[in-house]
Scaffold this active site. Structure first.
Site, PDB file in Angstrom:
ATOM      1  N   GLY A  31      45.851   0.514   4.023  1.00  0.00           N
ATOM      2  CA  GLY A  31      44.813  -0.171   3.257  1.00  0.00           C
ATOM      3  C   GLY A  31      44.246   0.699   2.157  1.00  0.00           C
ATOM      4  N   HIS A  91      37.165  -1.051   8.349  1.00  0.00           N
ATOM      5  CA  HIS A  91      37.165   0.226   7.627  1.00  0.00           C
ATOM      6  C   HIS A  91      37.163  -0.018   6.116  1.00  0.00           C
ATOM      7  CE1 HIS A  91      38.742   4.506   7.025  1.00  0.00           C
ATOM      8  NE2 HIS A  91      38.949   3.941   5.851  1.00  0.00           N
ATOM      9  N   GLU A  92      38.026  -0.931   5.662  1.00  0.00           N
ATOM     10  CA  GLU A  92      38.139  -1.176   4.216  1.00  0.00           C
ATOM     11  C   GLU A  92      36.894  -1.877   3.678  1.00  0.00           C
ATOM     12  OE1 GLU A  92      40.349   0.378   2.650  1.00  0.00           O
ATOM     13  OE2 GLU A  92      41.578   0.899   4.380  1.00  0.00           O
ATOM     14  N   GLN A 149      37.854   3.054  -3.927  1.00  0.00           N
ATOM     15  CA  GLN A 149      38.553   4.341  -3.745  1.00  0.00           C
ATOM     16  C   GLN A 149      39.323   4.749  -4.983  1.00  0.00           C
ATOM     17  OE1 GLN A 149      40.491   3.077   0.165  1.00  0.00           O
ATOM     18  NE2 GLN A 149      40.176   5.265   0.485  1.00  0.00           N
ATOM     19  N   HIS A 191      34.229   0.473   2.767  1.00  0.00           N
ATOM     20  CA  HIS A 191      34.352   1.108   1.449  1.00  0.00           C
ATOM     21  C   HIS A 191      33.636   0.297   0.365  1.00  0.00           C
ATOM     22  CE1 HIS A 191      36.920   4.549   2.122  1.00  0.00           C
ATOM     23  NE2 HIS A 191      37.828   3.844   2.760  1.00  0.00           N
ATOM     24  N   CYS A 218      41.487   8.364   6.518  1.00  0.00           N
ATOM     25  CA  CYS A 218      41.125   7.735   5.247  1.00  0.00           C
ATOM     26  C   CYS A 218      41.686   8.585   4.114  1.00  0.00           C
ATOM     27  CB  CYS A 218      39.603   7.645   5.137  1.00  0.00           C
ATOM     28  SG  CYS A 218      39.043   6.863   3.624  1.00  0.00           S
ATOM     29  N   LEU A 219      42.263   7.916   3.122  1.00  0.00           N
ATOM     30  CA  LEU A 219      42.804   8.638   1.965  1.00  0.00           C
ATOM     31  C   LEU A 219      41.729   9.431   1.246  1.00  0.00           C
ATOM     32  CD1 LEU A 219      44.857   5.683   0.507  1.00  0.00           C
ATOM     33  CD2 LEU A 219      45.816   7.711   1.611  1.00  0.00           C
TER      34      LEU A 219
HETATM   35 NI    NI Z   1      39.353   4.650   3.932  1.00  0.00          NI
END
Ligand code: NI
Length: 169
Positions: free
Chosen positions: A48, A141-142, A53, A145, A99-100
Site C-alpha cells: 500500500g 494503516h493507509e 507519502q 496516513h 511502513c515505507l
Molecule cells: Ni505506511
C-alpha cells in the site's frame, strides 16, 4: 507514468490532514493514481501507498495485498481508494506492521479485525467493502496516513513493541 519518491519520517508533510478529492475528471488526479500504482508495483512486497507519502496531501491511497510476501487466501486485489470512511469496526488483532516512511522499523499494532469501509473509486463511484484480517489492517494503516498518523503513534510500548529491522528492504 512515474515512480514517485516516498517521504520518510520526520518529514512534516507526513503529519498533514489530507484534503478530500472532488474532481475525478482532473487528468492530474488520474495521472497521480497511475503513478501511485506504478510506485507500489516497483517496491518489493509493497502492499500500500498513500498519496501523502509522496507529498500529495490528498485523501487517496492504493493497496494490493497480493503484492505481499505472504498474500492472504482471500483479498480484493488492487484497490484505488479515494475519500475513505470506516463505517464499522469489529474485533481486535495485534500484528506486525512496517511502513515505507519508517524504513528502519517494524512494530506490533492493535487494529480492528474487520472493517466496513466506504470510498470512491477512480471514477468517483461509491464503493463499500468489508475487509478482514491482513487486508483490513493495511486499509487502516493507509487511512491513518491520510490523517497524518504513522503506525508508531499506535504503539503502546516502544520498549516491547517497536523493532529495528535487521536488513533494510
Ligand atoms: Ni505506511
Amino acid at each position: 507514468m512515474a515512480i514517485l519518491d516516498i517521504l520518510t519520517y520526520p518529514d512534516d508533510r507526513l503529519r498533514e490532514h489530507a484534503e478530500e478529492i472532488e474532481d475525478f475528471s482532473d487528468p492530474a488526479l488520474q495521472c497521480l493514481i497511475d503513478d501511485l500504482l506504478e510506485t507500489m508495483a516497483s517496491l518489493p512486497a509493497c502492499v500500500g501507498v498513500a498519496a501523502p507519502q509522496t507529498g500529495r496531501s490528498l485523501r487517496l491511497l492504493v493497496m494490493d495485498c497480493g503484492n505481499g510476501r505472504k498474500p492472504p487466501a482471500h483479498h480484493h486485489g488492487q484497490l484505488v481508494v479515494i475519500n475513505p470512511d470506516i463505517l464499522h469496526w469489529s474485533g481486535t488483532d495485534i500484528g506486525r506492521e512496517g511502513c515505507l516512511s519508517l524504513p528502519d522499523y517494524t512494530g506490533n499494532v492493535v487494529r480492528a479485525q474487520t472493517v466496513r469501509v466506504t470510498f470512491q473509486d477512480r471514477q468517483g463511484v461509491a464503493q463499500t467493502l468489508e475487509l478482514t484480517g491482513y487486508e483490513a489492517r493495511v486499509m487502516q494503516h493507509e487511512i491513518d496516513h491520510l490523517d497524518g498518523r504513522l503506525f508508531t503513534d499506535r504503539i503502546v510500548s516502544r520498549k516491547t513493541d517497536l523493532f529495528q529491522r535487521k536488513n533494510r528492504l
